[in-house]
Design a protein around this motif. Structure first.
Motif, PDB file in Angstrom:
ATOM      1  N   ASP A  21       0.812  -1.221   0.000  1.00 37.10           N
ATOM      2  CA  ASP A  21       0.000   0.000   0.000  1.00 37.10           C
ATOM      3  C   ASP A  21       0.843   1.267   0.000  1.00 37.10           C
ATOM      4  O   ASP A  21       0.430   2.295   0.535  1.00 37.10           O
ATOM      5  CB  ASP A  21      -0.965   0.012   1.197  1.00 37.10           C
ATOM      6  CG  ASP A  21      -2.145   0.952   0.957  1.00 37.10           C
ATOM      7  OD1 ASP A  21      -2.509   1.154  -0.221  1.00 37.10           O
ATOM      8  OD2 ASP A  21      -2.686   1.493   1.938  1.00 37.10           O
ATOM      9  N   LYS A 304     -12.358   9.958   3.146  1.00 30.97           N
ATOM     10  CA  LYS A 304     -11.973   8.555   2.986  1.00 30.97           C
ATOM     11  C   LYS A 304     -10.613   8.281   3.621  1.00 30.97           C
ATOM     12  O   LYS A 304     -10.408   7.233   4.259  1.00 30.97           O
ATOM     13  CB  LYS A 304     -11.946   8.186   1.510  1.00 30.97           C
ATOM     14  CG  LYS A 304     -13.328   8.111   0.872  1.00 30.97           C
ATOM     15  CD  LYS A 304     -13.228   7.764  -0.608  1.00 30.97           C
ATOM     16  CE  LYS A 304     -14.600   7.664  -1.249  1.00 30.97           C
ATOM     17  NZ  LYS A 304     -14.517   7.353  -2.701  1.00 30.97           N
ATOM     18  N   THR A 305      -9.687   9.214   3.449  1.00 34.21           N
ATOM     19  CA  THR A 305      -8.340   9.031   4.008  1.00 34.21           C
ATOM     20  C   THR A 305      -8.385   8.910   5.527  1.00 34.21           C
ATOM     21  O   THR A 305      -7.791   7.998   6.113  1.00 34.21           O
ATOM     22  CB  THR A 305      -7.427  10.205   3.611  1.00 34.21           C
ATOM     23  OG1 THR A 305      -7.316  10.259   2.188  1.00 34.21           O
ATOM     24  CG2 THR A 305      -6.040  10.042   4.203  1.00 34.21           C
ATOM     25  N   ASN A 308     -10.254   5.705   6.641  1.00 37.86           N
ATOM     26  CA  ASN A 308      -9.376   4.536   6.498  1.00 37.86           C
ATOM     27  C   ASN A 308      -8.363   4.463   7.631  1.00 37.86           C
ATOM     28  O   ASN A 308      -8.103   3.390   8.174  1.00 37.86           O
ATOM     29  CB  ASN A 308      -8.650   4.589   5.153  1.00 37.86           C
ATOM     30  CG  ASN A 308      -9.577   4.314   3.979  1.00 37.86           C
ATOM     31  OD1 ASN A 308     -10.633   3.702   4.135  1.00 37.86           O
ATOM     32  ND2 ASN A 308      -9.191   4.779   2.806  1.00 37.86           N
ATOM     33  N   LYS A 309      -7.785   5.595   7.960  1.00 34.90           N
ATOM     34  CA  LYS A 309      -6.799   5.626   9.041  1.00 34.90           C
ATOM     35  C   LYS A 309      -7.440   5.292  10.387  1.00 34.90           C
ATOM     36  O   LYS A 309      -6.781   4.740  11.277  1.00 34.90           O
ATOM     37  CB  LYS A 309      -6.119   6.997   9.100  1.00 34.90           C
ATOM     38  CG  LYS A 309      -5.174   7.272   7.930  1.00 34.90           C
ATOM     39  CD  LYS A 309      -4.567   8.670   8.039  1.00 34.90           C
ATOM     40  CE  LYS A 309      -3.614   8.953   6.876  1.00 34.90           C
ATOM     41  NZ  LYS A 309      -2.377   8.157   6.962  1.00 34.90           N
ATOM     42  N   GLY A 311      -9.936   3.197  10.663  1.00 38.28           N
ATOM     43  CA  GLY A 311     -10.485   1.848  10.584  1.00 38.28           C
ATOM     44  C   GLY A 311     -11.988   1.816  10.459  1.00 38.28           C
ATOM     45  O   GLY A 311     -12.630   0.819  10.827  1.00 38.28           O
ATOM     46  N   VAL A 313     -15.343   1.513   8.301  1.00 40.01           N
ATOM     47  CA  VAL A 313     -15.767   0.911   7.038  1.00 40.01           C
ATOM     48  C   VAL A 313     -16.910   1.738   6.437  1.00 40.01           C
ATOM     49  O   VAL A 313     -17.830   2.158   7.136  1.00 40.01           O
ATOM     50  CB  VAL A 313     -16.242  -0.545   7.250  1.00 40.01           C
ATOM     51  CG1 VAL A 313     -16.727  -1.142   5.939  1.00 40.01           C
ATOM     52  CG2 VAL A 313     -15.113  -1.380   7.844  1.00 40.01           C
ATOM     53  N   LYS A 316     -19.005   1.198  -0.905  1.00 40.67           N
ATOM     54  CA  LYS A 316     -18.466   1.730  -2.157  1.00 40.67           C
ATOM     55  C   LYS A 316     -19.370   2.802  -2.749  1.00 40.67           C
ATOM     56  O   LYS A 316     -18.920   3.674  -3.483  1.00 40.67           O
ATOM     57  CB  LYS A 316     -18.277   0.593  -3.167  1.00 40.67           C
ATOM     58  CG  LYS A 316     -17.168  -0.382  -2.796  1.00 40.67           C
ATOM     59  CD  LYS A 316     -16.985  -1.437  -3.885  1.00 40.67           C
ATOM     60  CE  LYS A 316     -15.842  -2.381  -3.529  1.00 40.67           C
ATOM     61  NZ  LYS A 316     -15.641  -3.428  -4.575  1.00 40.67           N
TER      62      LYS A 316
END
Length: 413
Positions: A21, A304-305, A308-309, A311, A313, A316
């Motif tokens: 990644d 989104k960043t 994601n960091k 965790g 969910v 899509k």
């Protein structure tokens, strides 16, 4: 090393980077021109060839990497070592370098600095009764910029510019104080921009004008005119605690609106945000519709960043509204999380409600005026000032939520 062999090595490195990644490093390997160069040899343990792999980035993109360059080089070098581990006779190191510019067009970049802008600056100096030469005399000041001994005299009694300037400005003092603005030997109103701008920078040089506050005022007035033409005077270094100024071209007039956004992208190590910010810089003035669409995408990418960091969910199909709500709840930035006892609770709740409204309105604006939708023949887009408003709003959002994210991480919340 044959080019086909290097291509196989880099393709493998690219796959390894993606697997871990390291998206930015992988994109760099994939998109940059590259070459291998044998740069040394260690005659130890059977001998080792030292290879440097050079990845060439456009100069502007190279400069924007800043401190991230070392990190990316390290990631790529590690994967090169993994790929070439079975060949102990070779050692590979990644180097990110600026690609050499081709052609002669750089000598004419920014060649337009309108005469009216120059005249406005000189008129402003006159209105403020500012002496261009500061505490120096005319010859001392101009000698810092020109070889007066090689320039002609306008007075037939003297051989050089140095002599006639001394005669008329120091000895007799019979020339107008601002004579230099229109003197054809210096041609300040019509000369290439660099000569005019060097003159301006010299006006506020610490040797010429040691009063720092006075220099700051002059620079502010100068930049009011220059920025509209795509230039600015900026502090390059300090001399004796005072500023020495240089000039630079503003490649994109909208860059000030998103400079904070780049800082956020760097802090989050978000490569896609950096790319979107670059698109913003290029489009605010030239393509407002694209800037509005990209501002909305910037907010989505930021959400989104951070999610994601953290965790978190998300689906899509999540749109900007869904992502914003998820992020604000996760960061405890919803009005319901503010207790009545907190000072200014009502004001804080109102601001937090406006955060959600901001992203909703940005999405609506993008739908009406941004890119991505067909238009009828009567459609009229918004102006750059509207794009700047949209971009500033997006940057304000990502700045606040990213700062909150860092605060939550430091507090383990």
């Amino acid at each position: 090393m044959e080019s086909c062999e290097l291509e196989e090595i880099l393709a493998t490195v690219h796959s390894l980077l993606l697997a871990e990644d390291f998206q930015d490093a992988a994109a760099l390997v994939r998109s940059c021109s590259s070459r291998a160069e044998l740069t040394g040899y260690y005659n130890w343990n059977g001998g080792t060839n030292l290879w440097d792999i050079y990845f060439q980035l456009p100069a502007i993109e190279f400069a924007r990497l800043g401190s991230r360059r070392g990190m990316l080089e390290g990631q790529i070098s590690t994967k090169l070592k993994d790929v070439m581990g079975e060949e102990p006779g070779d050692l590979y190191t990644a180097n990110i370098v600026p690609a050499r510019e081709t052609g002669k067009s750089w000598r004419t970049i920014g060649s337009k600095l309108p005469r009216q802008v120059r005249q406005n600056i000189f008129d402003g100096l006159r209105l403020d009764d500012t002496s261009w030469k500061g505490r120096l005399d005319d010859v001392e000041f101009l000698s810092r910029l020109y070889d007066l001994g090689s320039l002609p005299s306008t007075d037939p009694r003297y051989a050089t510019a140095s002599d006639d300037i001394w005669q008329h400005c120091i000895n007799n003092d019979d020339w107008d104080r601002d004579w230099v603005f229109t003197d054809g030997r210096f041609n300040l109103l019509d000369a290439p921009p660099d000569k005019f701008l060097r003159f301006l920078c010299e006006i506020v040089h610490p040797i010429v004008r040691p009063d720092r506050n006075e220099s700051l005022t002059i620079v502010s007035h100068i930049n009011d005119q220059l920025r509209g033409a795509g230039w600015e005077v900026f502090e390059e270094e300090r001399i004796g605690g005072r500023s020495r100024y240089a000039y630079r071209e503003l490649v994109h007039h909208g860059q000030r609106a998103v400079s904070r956004g780049r800082t956020v992208a760097d802090a989050l190590d978000a490569g896609w945000m950096a790319k979107e910010i670059e698109r913003l810089e290029k489009s605010i003035d030239g393509d407002p519709a694209s800037a509005i669409g990209t501002a909305k995408e910037l907010v989505e990418t930021c959400c989104k960043t951070i999610l994601n960091k953290r965790g978190v969910v998300y689906g899509k199909a999540a749109d900007i509204g869904d992502l914003t709500k998820l992020l604000l709840v996760n960061l405890q930035l919803v009005p319901e999380a503010v207790s009545d006892e907190k000072k200014g609770a009502d004001n804080i709740r109102l601001i937090l409600r406006n955060l959600t409204s901001l992203t909703h309105n940005l999405a609506q604006l993008r739908g009406l005026y941004g890119t991505g939708h067909g238009r009828d023949g009567k459609h009229r887009g918004l102006q750059p000032r509207h794009a700047r408003l949209a971009v500033a709003s997006a940057v304000a959002f990502i700045d606040f939520v990213s700062d909150t994210y860092r605060n939550r991480e430091e507090s383990n919340v």
